[in-house]
Design an enzyme around this catalytic site. Structure first.
Site, PDB file in Angstrom:
ATOM      1  N   SER A 167      34.100 -25.000 -26.287  1.00  0.00           N
ATOM      2  CA  SER A 167      34.911 -24.586 -27.434  1.00  0.00           C
ATOM      3  C   SER A 167      34.441 -25.127 -28.775  1.00  0.00           C
ATOM      4  O   SER A 167      34.748 -24.552 -29.815  1.00  0.00           O
ATOM      5  CB  SER A 167      36.373 -24.973 -27.200  1.00  0.00           C
ATOM      6  OG  SER A 167      36.491 -26.368 -26.991  1.00  0.00           O
ATOM      7  N   LYS A 200      37.570 -22.029 -33.547  1.00  0.00           N
ATOM      8  CA  LYS A 200      38.791 -21.948 -34.348  1.00  0.00           C
ATOM      9  C   LYS A 200      38.704 -20.971 -35.514  1.00  0.00           C
ATOM     10  O   LYS A 200      39.727 -20.456 -35.976  1.00  0.00           O
ATOM     11  CB  LYS A 200      39.154 -23.338 -34.878  1.00  0.00           C
ATOM     12  CG  LYS A 200      39.672 -24.312 -33.826  1.00  0.00           C
ATOM     13  CD  LYS A 200      41.090 -24.002 -33.426  1.00  0.00           C
ATOM     14  CE  LYS A 200      41.703 -25.125 -32.607  1.00  0.00           C
ATOM     15  NZ  LYS A 200      43.122 -24.869 -32.281  1.00  0.00           N
TER      16      LYS A 200
END
Length: 403
Positions: free
Chosen positions: A303, A51
């Site tokens: 992720s 992110k």
């Protein structure tokens, strides 16, 4: 189609800040799945998740005047840390609204970077609504976790790195929540090599984007429930859905049991700490959800790695039970001296290690003079557990197993 030029610009902006994470062959996973698997380890990113790429690119793209006002964001954790870290790099104020159920490790991670944290709502969407209102009231720039082209462009740099790593895959498997990550990755991959298949994986407990992909129109859900909190998004973004429909070839779901198995597998076999959202691609391969990829090269994006340690301990405990390395038994004994010793001597004879024992003589379902003994054992596999059961039955013990 999402413009590749924006991803190239993002790569230039974030180059001196964001880590180019490892992209490595996973031999054991390859053997189990029948594919040649390579892992893109964004769990090893600066803030523990991808992110930061989108967050930093967005803040870097703001004007000096906009940045000076400060930023606000809503997040279940990883976007929050990305925004907090990026804001700290620019020396500006950051306010993060997080759902009340957010794991403490993610809340602490945000505060560590100097951001203010507001806990509000039961899920991301409720936190989002509060963040938008708070930002409007206080004049802060809103940094959306996925519904923003600069954020998407930042996430797309993962796709560029994948294809620059040398081992060009036949397919790229990407976790999906709000859709920002896969929108960016798919745009980069399809621009550089349209023949590569892009596959999205979501949690079945948060099915909005998968259902929308199948229906080719936005579909919202009333609630979400999954251990993959990083992709627990209730409503579909029309913006990212449009990008996904343009560039993503296939979309599947994995359930919490499959996700938990993948987390444990990555921890034990790959020595990687990966959160639920980050593990969904591996879950899809482990549980044979993508049989058409057998024999092909597959890139899987891990992720994020900011797993809640409390959840991790539960996953490990359940995993040990399912893999026959732990066993829970409740045995009824006659409550007299020596009874417990006789039971433990039997277990000792089969080298079953007792790690916990509890004694109950007051349950209303017990006859007077009896006691229930609950024992947690370390065992050496299914055959060993069957030997233990057989031995207890031969000696007249009636037992119940706990799970």
């Amino acid at each position: 189609m999402f413009p590749f030029s924006k991803i190239e610009q993002a790569a230039e902006r974030i180059g001196g800040v964001v880590t180019k994470t490892p992209y490595a062959f996973a031999p054991y996973l390859s053997e189990m799945s029948g594919c040649e698997v390579y892992l893109k380890k964004e769990n090893l990113q600066i803030t523990g998740a991808f992110k930061i790429r989108g967050a930093y690119n967005k803040i870097a793209s703001l004007s000096d005047t906009e940045r000076a006002r400060g930023v606000v964001a809503a997040s279940a954790g990883n976007h929050a840390q990305g925004v907090a870290y990026s804001a700290a790099q620019f020396g500006i104020r950051a306010v993060i609204v997080m759902p009340e159920s957010t794991p403490l490790t993610k809340v602490d991670g945000v505060r560590y970077y100097g951001a203010e944290v507001i806990l509000h709502g039961n899920n991301y969407d409720e936190a989002y609504a509060h963040a938008v209102a708070y930002g409007t009231e206080h004049g802060l720039e809103f940094v959306h976790p996925f519904e923003d082209d600069e954020v998407i462009a930042g996430q797309g740099t993962i796709g560029m790195e994948l294809l620059a790593a040398g081992e060009r895959p036949d397919a790229v498997v990407v976790p999906v929540g709000g859709g920002g990550l896969i929108s960016g990755v798919a745009a980069a991959v399809k621009h550089l090599d349209p023949s590569i298949e892009v596959i999205g994986v979501s949690a079945t407990g948060a099915p909005a984007m998968r259902q929308s992909f199948e229906a080719k129109r936005p579909i919202d859900t009333t609630s979400v429930r999954t251990i993959a909190d990083g992709i627990a998004v209730r409503d579909t973004s029309p913006k990212t859905l449009e990008y996904i429909l343009e560039s993503v070839d296939r979309f599947i779901g994995v359930d919490d049991e499959e996700i938990a198995n993948a987390i444990l597998f990555l921890l034990e076999k790959q020595k990687l700490s990966v959160e639920g959202a980050g593990a969904v691609g591996v879950a899809a391969l482990l549980h044979k959800k993508l049989p058409h990829l057998v024999g092909k090269k597959v890139a899987v994006v891990l992720s994020g790695g900011n797993v809640d340690v409390t959840l991790l301990s539960v996953i490990i405990e359940k995993g040990l039970l399912k893999s026959f390395r732990k066993m829970k038994l409740t045995v009824t004994l006659v409550d007299r001296p020596g009874s417990l010793m006789q039971l433990t001597e039997l277990l000792k004879s089969l080298n079953a290690n007792i790690v916990h024992i509890a004694y109950d003589r007051t349950s209303t379902d017990l006859d007077y003079g009896d006691a229930n003994v609950t024992i947690h054992l370390e065992t050496k596999g299914e055959a060993h557990q069957n030997q233990i059961r057989d031995l207890l039955h031969r000696h007249g013990y009636l037992s119940q197993e706990g799970h």
